[in-house]
Scaffold this active site. Structure first.
Site, PDB file in Angstrom:
ATOM      1  N   GLU A  96       0.689  -1.295  -0.053  1.00 47.71           N
ATOM      2  CA  GLU A  96       0.064   0.005   0.091  1.00 47.71           C
ATOM      3  C   GLU A  96       0.772   1.220  -0.084  1.00 47.71           C
ATOM      4  O   GLU A  96       1.890   1.256   0.598  1.00 47.71           O
ATOM      5  CB  GLU A  96      -0.868  -0.199   1.273  1.00 47.71           C
ATOM      6  N   ASP A  98       0.424   5.247   0.536  1.00 43.82           N
ATOM      7  CA  ASP A  98      -0.641   5.986   1.271  1.00 43.82           C
ATOM      8  C   ASP A  98      -0.516   7.614   1.223  1.00 43.82           C
ATOM      9  O   ASP A  98       0.555   7.935   1.751  1.00 43.82           O
ATOM     10  CB  ASP A  98      -0.746   5.661   2.654  1.00 43.82           C
ATOM     11  N   GLU A 100      -2.840  10.616   3.394  1.00 46.33           N
ATOM     12  CA  GLU A 100      -3.973  10.548   4.283  1.00 46.33           C
ATOM     13  C   GLU A 100      -3.921  12.062   4.676  1.00 46.33           C
ATOM     14  O   GLU A 100      -2.993  12.664   5.184  1.00 46.33           O
ATOM     15  CB  GLU A 100      -4.251   9.757   5.358  1.00 46.33           C
TER      16      GLU A 100
END
Length: 276
Positions: A96, A98, A100
């Site tokens: 993953e 990411d 955010e």
């Protein structure tokens, strides 16, 4: 792993860099109508209210690529909200990449949280404050993912690099295809100042907007991966000295957390990849 049978083939057909429309390239996967595709597929919005957030994903899976999207984050008092924008593979030992965005009280900076998971293990957080108001206009957030490294970019300025250090025993995402996902959700237990500031539901619905998706990427299907003509440009791309310098400046001025320097979490010394 069974995934190592994945083969990468380069298609000889001419295929221009694909700038997709949201209705053809994405599925809105949850949120009961809170995710909307507008402007003939040119704009996507996600909303969050007390009952639910919303999210979408790409129809295609990618194995290496340069993925760009323009986002305009939740304006005003966005405390407690998180806009997640990430690439992720399936399964229990997933990879993953990411971004955010942790909302905040009006006027306080958003925190841009980044992480890399390999084979189900993350704990590689680096956080930044942005040098602009990400709610006032659209800005481009990109991931360059190739066999050498993963680079996180904001408006084409690299902010973080995760190198392929397999030779020293650090797993690197290179076998599992990933979809691009995004979601807008309530995380007021931890999102803003460690959960001290809660979501103000009188300001709902909260809305984030997306446009100008581009995937210059190898598309993976049925265990095979086909790369667009001209992929060699990003497939072997490394950062030149100018880009490295820009990244160092961003990290010096705007990085607010780096797992590599967190001695409380890693009393035995920083993880291997931090030392290279």
């Amino acid at each position: 792993t069974p995934n190592n049978t994945l083969t990468v083939t380069t298609t000889t057909l001419f295929s221009p860099v694909f700038a997709g429309t949201f209705d053809t390239e994405f599925d809105i996967t949850w949120g009961d109508g809170r995710g909307k595709v507008l402007n003939n597929g040119g704009l996507l919005t996600l909303s969050l209210d007390r009952a639910s957030g919303s999210g979408f994903q790409t129809k295609k899976e990618y194995l290496f690529g340069k993925i760009d999207m323009q986002l305009k984050l939740v304006p005003g008092n966005s405390a407690g909200t998180v806009t997640a924008y990430y690439l992720k593979s399936k399964g229990d030992t997933w990879d993953e990449i990411d971004f955010e965005f942790l909302g905040n009280l009006t006027g306080d900076p958003y925190t841009m949280h980044t992480n890399v998971y390999t084979q189900g293990k993350g704990d590689r957080e680096q956080q930044f404050h942005l040098w602009f108001d990400p709610t006032a206009d659209f800005h481009t957030y990109s991931v360059l993912w190739n066999p050498h490294h993963i680079v996180f970019m904001v408006d084409d300025i690299p902010v973080r690099k995760f190198k392929n250090l397999q030779h020293i025993g650090v797993p690197y995402p290179k076998l599992q295809p990933m979809r691009l996902y995004s979601s807008l959700w309530n995380a007021d237990q931890w999102a803003t100042r460690g959960g001290l500031v809660k979501t103000d539901w009188s300001k709902a619905p909260f809305t984030a907007s997306y446009r100008n998706f581009r995937a210059d990427a190898c598309v993976s299907s049925g265990g095979k991966s086909s790369c667009p003509a001209g992929s060699t440009r990003w497939f072997s791309q490394r950062l030149d000295l100018t880009a490295e310098d820009k990244m160092k400046v961003v990290q010096r001025k705007y990085m607010v957390y780096n797992y590599c320097t967190d001695t409380k979490r890693f009393p035995q010394g920083a993880p291997k990849e931090c030392r290279h």
